[in-house]
Design a protein around this motif. Structure first.
Motif, PDB file in Angstrom:
ATOM      1  N   GLY A 313      28.718  56.271  40.272  1.00 23.04           N
ATOM      2  CA  GLY A 313      28.626  55.612  38.978  1.00 23.04           C
ATOM      3  C   GLY A 313      29.877  54.812  38.648  1.00 23.04           C
ATOM      4  N   VAL A 314      31.057  55.407  38.879  1.00 24.25           N
ATOM      5  CA  VAL A 314      32.317  54.721  38.598  1.00 24.25           C
ATOM      6  C   VAL A 314      32.463  53.488  39.500  1.00 24.25           C
ATOM      7  CG1 VAL A 314      34.821  54.922  38.802  1.00 24.25           C
ATOM      8  CG2 VAL A 314      33.528  56.720  37.676  1.00 24.25           C
ATOM      9  N   GLY A 315      32.089  53.630  40.775  1.00 25.09           N
ATOM     10  CA  GLY A 315      32.163  52.487  41.684  1.00 25.09           C
ATOM     11  C   GLY A 315      31.258  51.351  41.235  1.00 25.09           C
ATOM     12  N   ALA A 316      30.046  51.699  40.764  1.00 26.53           N
ATOM     13  CA  ALA A 316      29.113  50.668  40.290  1.00 26.53           C
ATOM     14  C   ALA A 316      29.655  49.963  39.053  1.00 26.53           C
ATOM     15  CB  ALA A 316      27.752  51.295  39.997  1.00 26.53           C
ATOM     16  N   VAL A 317      30.190  50.738  38.117  1.00 33.21           N
ATOM     17  CA  VAL A 317      30.743  50.146  36.900  1.00 33.21           C
ATOM     18  C   VAL A 317      31.955  49.266  37.236  1.00 33.21           C
ATOM     19  CG1 VAL A 317      31.863  50.649  34.699  1.00 33.21           C
ATOM     20  CG2 VAL A 317      29.889  51.971  35.406  1.00 33.21           C
ATOM     21  N   GLY A 318      32.839  49.760  38.124  1.00 33.16           N
ATOM     22  CA  GLY A 318      33.999  48.969  38.523  1.00 33.16           C
ATOM     23  C   GLY A 318      33.590  47.647  39.163  1.00 33.16           C
ATOM     24  N   SER A 319      32.542  47.667  39.988  1.00 30.02           N
ATOM     25  CA  SER A 319      32.052  46.434  40.615  1.00 30.02           C
ATOM     26  C   SER A 319      31.533  45.466  39.557  1.00 30.02           C
ATOM     27  CB  SER A 319      30.936  46.762  41.612  1.00 30.02           C
ATOM     28  OG  SER A 319      31.414  47.594  42.647  1.00 30.02           O
ATOM     29  N   PHE A 320      30.794  46.017  38.589  1.00 22.39           N
ATOM     30  CA  PHE A 320      30.269  45.167  37.513  1.00 22.39           C
ATOM     31  C   PHE A 320      31.409  44.523  36.736  1.00 22.39           C
ATOM     32  CE2 PHE A 320      29.143  44.894  32.974  1.00 22.39           C
ATOM     33  CZ  PHE A 320      28.165  43.917  33.050  1.00 22.39           C
ATOM     34  N   TRP A 321      32.427  45.331  36.362  1.00 25.90           N
ATOM     35  CA  TRP A 321      33.563  44.774  35.631  1.00 25.90           C
ATOM     36  C   TRP A 321      34.278  43.709  36.436  1.00 25.90           C
ATOM     37  CZ3 TRP A 321      35.552  50.268  34.029  1.00 25.90           C
ATOM     38  CH2 TRP A 321      34.839  50.692  32.904  1.00 25.90           C
ATOM     39  N   MET A 322      34.436  43.940  37.732  1.00 27.03           N
ATOM     40  CA  MET A 322      35.156  42.977  38.561  1.00 27.03           C
ATOM     41  C   MET A 322      34.431  41.629  38.568  1.00 27.03           C
ATOM     42  SD  MET A 322      36.094  43.144  42.610  1.00 27.03           S
ATOM     43  CE  MET A 322      34.351  42.991  43.041  1.00 27.03           C
ATOM     44  N   PHE A 323      33.119  41.642  38.834  1.00 29.18           N
ATOM     45  CA  PHE A 323      32.375  40.383  38.871  1.00 29.18           C
ATOM     46  C   PHE A 323      32.329  39.733  37.485  1.00 29.18           C
ATOM     47  CE2 PHE A 323      30.468  42.404  42.736  1.00 29.18           C
ATOM     48  CZ  PHE A 323      30.864  41.421  43.632  1.00 29.18           C
ATOM     49  N   GLU A 324      32.202  40.541  36.444  1.00 29.82           N
ATOM     50  CA  GLU A 324      32.187  40.005  35.099  1.00 29.82           C
ATOM     51  C   GLU A 324      33.504  39.300  34.765  1.00 29.82           C
ATOM     52  OE1 GLU A 324      31.177  41.884  30.742  1.00 29.82           O
ATOM     53  OE2 GLU A 324      32.784  42.792  31.916  1.00 29.82           O
ATOM     54  N   ARG A 325      34.618  39.921  35.144  1.00 29.60           N
ATOM     55  CA  ARG A 325      35.923  39.356  34.817  1.00 29.60           C
ATOM     56  C   ARG A 325      36.233  38.124  35.664  1.00 29.60           C
ATOM     57  NH1 ARG A 325      39.425  44.984  34.070  1.00 29.60           N
ATOM     58  NH2 ARG A 325      38.206  45.764  32.309  1.00 29.60           N
ATOM     59  N   VAL A 326      35.868  38.181  36.943  1.00 32.14           N
ATOM     60  CA  VAL A 326      36.068  37.000  37.788  1.00 32.14           C
ATOM     61  C   VAL A 326      35.250  35.831  37.252  1.00 32.14           C
ATOM     62  CG1 VAL A 326      35.627  36.012  40.073  1.00 32.14           C
ATOM     63  CG2 VAL A 326      36.693  38.262  39.883  1.00 32.14           C
ATOM     64  N   ALA A 327      33.997  36.093  36.889  1.00 28.95           N
ATOM     65  CA  ALA A 327      33.153  35.036  36.330  1.00 28.95           C
ATOM     66  C   ALA A 327      33.751  34.498  35.037  1.00 28.95           C
ATOM     67  CB  ALA A 327      31.738  35.565  36.085  1.00 28.95           C
ATOM     68  N   GLY A 328      34.364  35.389  34.244  1.00 26.16           N
ATOM     69  CA  GLY A 328      34.944  34.981  32.978  1.00 26.16           C
ATOM     70  C   GLY A 328      36.108  34.025  33.137  1.00 26.16           C
ATOM     71  N   PHE A 329      37.038  34.307  34.074  1.00 27.88           N
ATOM     72  CA  PHE A 329      38.167  33.405  34.173  1.00 27.88           C
ATOM     73  C   PHE A 329      37.903  32.209  35.073  1.00 27.88           C
ATOM     74  CE2 PHE A 329      39.930  34.210  38.348  1.00 27.88           C
ATOM     75  CZ  PHE A 329      39.825  35.554  38.613  1.00 27.88           C
ATOM     76  N   VAL A 330      36.848  32.283  35.908  1.00 27.11           N
ATOM     77  CA  VAL A 330      36.483  31.114  36.702  1.00 27.11           C
ATOM     78  C   VAL A 330      35.817  30.063  35.828  1.00 27.11           C
ATOM     79  CG1 VAL A 330      34.876  30.295  38.480  1.00 27.11           C
ATOM     80  CG2 VAL A 330      36.314  32.269  38.929  1.00 27.11           C
ATOM     81  N   THR A 331      35.025  30.528  34.825  1.00 26.81           N
ATOM     82  CA  THR A 331      34.294  29.587  33.977  1.00 26.81           C
ATOM     83  C   THR A 331      35.074  29.222  32.713  1.00 26.81           C
ATOM     84  OG1 THR A 331      33.170  31.442  32.867  1.00 26.81           O
ATOM     85  CG2 THR A 331      32.065  30.428  34.761  1.00 26.81           C
ATOM     86  N   ALA A 332      36.239  29.894  32.500  1.00 29.53           N
ATOM     87  CA  ALA A 332      37.013  29.616  31.272  1.00 29.53           C
ATOM     88  C   ALA A 332      37.584  28.213  31.283  1.00 29.53           C
ATOM     89  CB  ALA A 332      38.135  30.640  31.134  1.00 29.53           C
TER      90      ALA A 332
END
Length: 332
Positions: A313-332
């Motif tokens: 569960g922690v690994g899945a959540v960490g992966s989600f946060w990572m992709f979410e944050r990368v997408a956030g600063f790539v599109t900022a």
């Protein structure tokens, strides 16, 4: 994987997809300022808070003051409010503005009374009360600093889901003295980088740091899973090195929150020390809760499947946060 492990993993996976999981490190800060308006008795009060808490509820103004105008716009995930006030008297030392937004801390700046005010704010009953009548931000006692920044450090770690997720991986990776040593090295690492960043010795862009913190969670969850399956031998020196380096990374994330609290120049060393101590107390409380839960689960033979499910569960959540944050600063 047994049915018990699969069931627990499914529940954790559902929790990971819940809307609140998108907010990993949820230290919510507000910025408040008071300036003089163009006319006598007129003032401008501005507030910037996260969009997630930016309700339209009214503010409570000091007696003798009334709101004559309001603007709102959004930028970078924060709502920017501007209020125009007209007061029929001078501010008194006891005058405050009560805001409706539920944030974890904030900063207030003002010079309307002839002295520059720049101070940290803590919530009262879940909301920020801005001391607009404060004529000067005089030096606070060591006891006042200790109470404020111990509280800020404690709540930052307990409400910082990504930091807690990493500590959870440590608690599921090792036991006994090894666990204590690993957590201590993680603390030492983030204390060093927090201090360096807080004193502007080093500077790092926030979005990549936050993405890398999420990646560190995925890495540690995988490490603990591989060890639990016997896929590799536990190498204490290797884990010590890796976790210390990740501690340096997490400290840069803590520095963001501490830097937003309006710490004055003469208070920096004390506030840093007490903030760090608050973080450490929070970590120890969390690790103790995890170990107590595992001990309870062992009595019903569920500790092993719960550990595996938690790491997935922690690994899945960490992966989600990572992709979410990368997408956030790539599109900022």
């Amino acid at each position: 994987m047994s049915w018990r492990t699969r069931s627990a993993a499914l529940l954790l996976g559902c929790a990971a997809l819940a809307p609140q999981a998108a907010m990993a490190d949820i230290f919510l800060s507000g910025d408040y300022a008071l300036t003089r308006g163009e006319e006598p008795g007129e003032y401008e009060f501005t507030a910037a808070v996260p969009e997630t808490v930016a309700s339209s509820s009214p503010l409570v103004w000091p007696d003798g003051c009334r709101q004559t105008g309001m603007t709102r716009h959004s930028a970078g995930g924060r709502a920017q409010f501007g209020f125009t006030l007209r007061c029929n008297r001078q501010f008194r030392p006891s005058d405050t503005i009560r805001t409706p937004w539920k944030v974890d801390g904030g900063r207030f700046v003002s010079n309307v009374l002839g002295v520059q005010v720049d101070r940290a704010l803590s919530p009262e009953s879940g909301a920020i009360v801005v001391p607009v009548g404060e004529t000067a931000a005089g030096p606070r006692s060591l006891g006042a600093l200790a109470a404020e920044f111990l509280d800020q450090g404690l709540w930052h770690i307990l409400m910082g889901w990504d930091h807690l997720a990493f500590v959870l991986c440590l608690a599921l990776l090792a036991r006994g003295r090894q666990l204590v040593t690993l957590v201590s090295c993680f603390t030492l690492g983030h204390s060093i980088s927090l201090g360096l960043a807080f004193f502007d010795v080093i500077r790092a862009p926030v979005p990549p740091v936050e993405a890398a913190i999420a990646l560190s969670i995925v890495f540690m969850a995988r490490e603990a899973l591989v060890l639990a399956r016997g896929g590799q031998v536990f190498s204490f020196p290797r884990q010590l090195t890796v976790i210390s380096l990740f501690g340096l990374l997490h400290g840069l994330g803590f520095a963001t929150a501490l830097g937003e609290l309006g710490v004055r120049e003469g208070e920096k060393l004390a506030s840093l020390a007490f903030f760090n101590l608050g973080v450490e107390i929070g970590q120890l409380l969390f690790v103790s809760a995890v170990l107590a839960s595992l001990a309870l689960l062992r009595t019903v033979s569920l500790a092993a499947p719960a550990r595996t499910a938690a790491l997935y569960g922690v690994g899945a959540v960490g992966s989600f946060w990572m992709f979410e944050r990368v997408a956030g600063f790539v599109t900022a």
